[in-house]
Design an enzyme around this catalytic site. Structure first.
Site, PDB file in Angstrom:
ATOM      1  N   CYS A  19       0.752   4.098  10.613  1.00  0.00           N
ATOM      2  CA  CYS A  19       1.060   5.334  10.062  1.00  0.00           C
ATOM      3  C   CYS A  19       1.828   6.241  11.047  1.00  0.00           C
ATOM      4  O   CYS A  19       0.924   6.845  11.736  1.00  0.00           O
ATOM      5  CB  CYS A  19      -0.124   5.889   9.043  1.00  0.00           C
ATOM      6  SG  CYS A  19       0.669   7.626   8.271  1.00  0.00           S
TER       7      CYS A  19
ATOM      8  N   SER B 206       0.846  -1.199  -0.049  1.00  0.00           N
ATOM      9  CA  SER B 206       0.025   0.035   0.118  1.00  0.00           C
ATOM     10  C   SER B 206       0.947   1.348   0.072  1.00  0.00           C
ATOM     11  O   SER B 206       1.982   1.327   0.679  1.00  0.00           O
ATOM     12  CB  SER B 206      -0.775  -0.128   1.344  1.00  0.00           C
ATOM     13  OG  SER B 206      -1.534   1.036   1.258  1.00  0.00           O
TER      14      SER B 206
ATOM     15  N   ASN C 185       9.256   8.915   3.952  1.00  0.00           N
ATOM     16  CA  ASN C 185       8.078   9.442   3.350  1.00  0.00           C
ATOM     17  C   ASN C 185       7.435  10.112   4.501  1.00  0.00           C
ATOM     18  O   ASN C 185       7.305   9.667   5.621  1.00  0.00           O
ATOM     19  CB  ASN C 185       7.350   8.711   2.420  1.00  0.00           C
ATOM     20  CG  ASN C 185       6.352   8.035   3.055  1.00  0.00           C
ATOM     21  OD1 ASN C 185       5.143   8.240   3.533  1.00  0.00           O
ATOM     22  ND2 ASN C 185       6.520   6.565   3.592  1.00  0.00           N
TER      23      ASN C 185
ATOM     24  N   ASN D  95      -6.458  -1.409   2.113  1.00  0.00           N
ATOM     25  CA  ASN D  95      -5.858  -0.942   3.429  1.00  0.00           C
ATOM     26  C   ASN D  95      -6.442   0.398   3.888  1.00  0.00           C
ATOM     27  O   ASN D  95      -6.693   1.153   3.195  1.00  0.00           O
ATOM     28  CB  ASN D  95      -4.341  -0.423   2.809  1.00  0.00           C
ATOM     29  CG  ASN D  95      -3.433   0.124   3.857  1.00  0.00           C
ATOM     30  OD1 ASN D  95      -3.562   1.036   4.314  1.00  0.00           O
ATOM     31  ND2 ASN D  95      -2.081  -0.572   4.499  1.00  0.00           N
TER      32      ASN D  95
HETATM   33  C1  SIN Z   1       1.536   8.046   4.660  1.00  0.00           C
HETATM   34  O1  SIN Z   1       0.594   8.010   3.817  1.00  0.00           O
HETATM   35  O2  SIN Z   1       1.836   8.815   5.405  1.00  0.00           O
HETATM   36  C2  SIN Z   1       2.227   6.573   4.694  1.00  0.00           C
HETATM   37  C3  SIN Z   1       1.330   5.615   5.261  1.00  0.00           C
HETATM   38  C4  SIN Z   1       1.807   4.660   6.140  1.00  0.00           C
HETATM   39  O3  SIN Z   1       2.935   4.572   6.485  1.00  0.00           O
HETATM   40  O4  SIN Z   1       1.014   3.970   6.895  1.00  0.00           O
END
Ligand code: SIN
Length: 303
Positions: free
Chosen positions: A131, A21, A69, A100
């Site tokens: 997250c 995901s 990220n 997800n």
């Molecule tokens: C994000 O969208 O910040 C990443 C999602 C995740 O790490 O669960």
């Protein structure tokens, strides 16, 4: 002739390779590059109850052997995922997909899971309680056993499909969290999500990412994933979708020896959009090279 089939809580996959995901959109985008039906399944972009614009930019920091990220769960919201994204995927992908789901409250998870559970295209719910990039939700549910259990129990009460809880590696005792999910009724566990990380620019003297910190993924975290899959397999015996820095068919085999039934490929898709396809294609030869005839028979084989 080797057998690459695996079964995740009744869901039969031609092979264990699933793009992770957040690294593969809603799948159909990649169908312009290759026939995505070669994949075992696809884990769709993280979906929330309401649409989300995501975090301010910059959201990405490059690192040696990986990247950080802080996307912040950007997505169009569950209603649009169902009305717009799933129909586009159905045109090009003819296997059950993994939804997800993220949330900011137990109620959020319940509402989103209940809606996606009704979709025939969805074979399994991967509930993301890990997250690291949002406040008041996400990882805060996955770092406390009671909260993890509460989300699991609430989602299980409104769904019929297998529920896999996606766990954070940013904890002291991963087995404790996994056991709490198991006792609350989880059908399986997905792990690992990203490790909290940070970079600072020597030029600006400020954090590279606008949100300061983010989730670190890529090959550098693979040994952490192997260790945690091993620990969760020993502690729970539940089926596991293993992930974290997977780059090759050999990495898939290693995570399966640790206890994974299926394996998600994440950051590698961002470096090479053909990475998941290459891993699927390399898998039979890698199995033969290391003397495996059936993937199902080798799950947890290192224990
Ligand atoms: C994000 O969208 O910040 C990443 C999602 C995740 O790490 O669960």
């Amino acid at each position: 002739m080797v057998n690459t089939k695996v079964t995740l809580s009744g869901l039969e996959l031609d092979n264990p390779v699933i793009p992770a995901s957040g690294t593969f959109g809603f799948g159909y985008e990649f169908a312009e590059l290759y026939d995505i039906n070669c994949l075992g399944s696809i884990a769709l972009k993280g979906t929330t109850r309401e649409p989300r614009f995501g975090n301010p930019t910059p959201r990405i920091a490059e690192c040696t052997e990986g990247l950080i990220n802080s996307v912040g769960l950007q997505n169009p919201g569950v209603d649009k995922v169902i009305s717009e994204e799933l129909p586009k995927l159905a045109k090009v992908f003819h296997k059950p997909a993994v939804a997800n789901i993220s949330g900011f409250s137990v109620e959020d998870y319940v509402v989103t899971c209940e809606k996606l559970d009704k979709e025939d295209q969805i074979g399994l719910l991967e509930v993301n309680i890990s997250c690291p990039n949002v406040h008041n939700g996400g990882m805060s549910f996955g770092t406390d056993p009671d909260s993890a259990a509460e989300v699991t129990r609430a989602v299980k009460a409104v769904t019929t499909k297998p529920v896999y809880m996606k766990l954070s590696p940013n904890v002291t005792d991963i087995a404790e969290i996994a056991c709490a999910c198991k006792e609350a009724g989880a059908d399986g566990i997905s792990l690992i999500n990203t490790l909290m990380g940070m970079r600072i620019s020597l030029t600006t003297k400020r954090p590279v990412i606008a949100n300061k910190m983010g989730g670190f993924s890529g090959p550098a975290i693979f040994p952490v994933a192997v260790r945690m899959v091993w620990q969760v397999y020993e502690a729970t015996g539940l089926p596991i979708i293993g992930m974290g820095g997977v780059q090759s068919a050999e990495d898939v085999l290693e995570l399966m020896l640790a206890g994974a039934t299926a394996v998600e490929v994440g950051a590698a898709n961002l470096v090479d959009p053909l990475a998941s396809k290459r891993i699927v294609e390399d898998l039979p030869a890698a199995m033969e090279r290391y003397g495996f005839t059936s993937l199902t028979d080798m799950i947890g084989g290192a224990h």
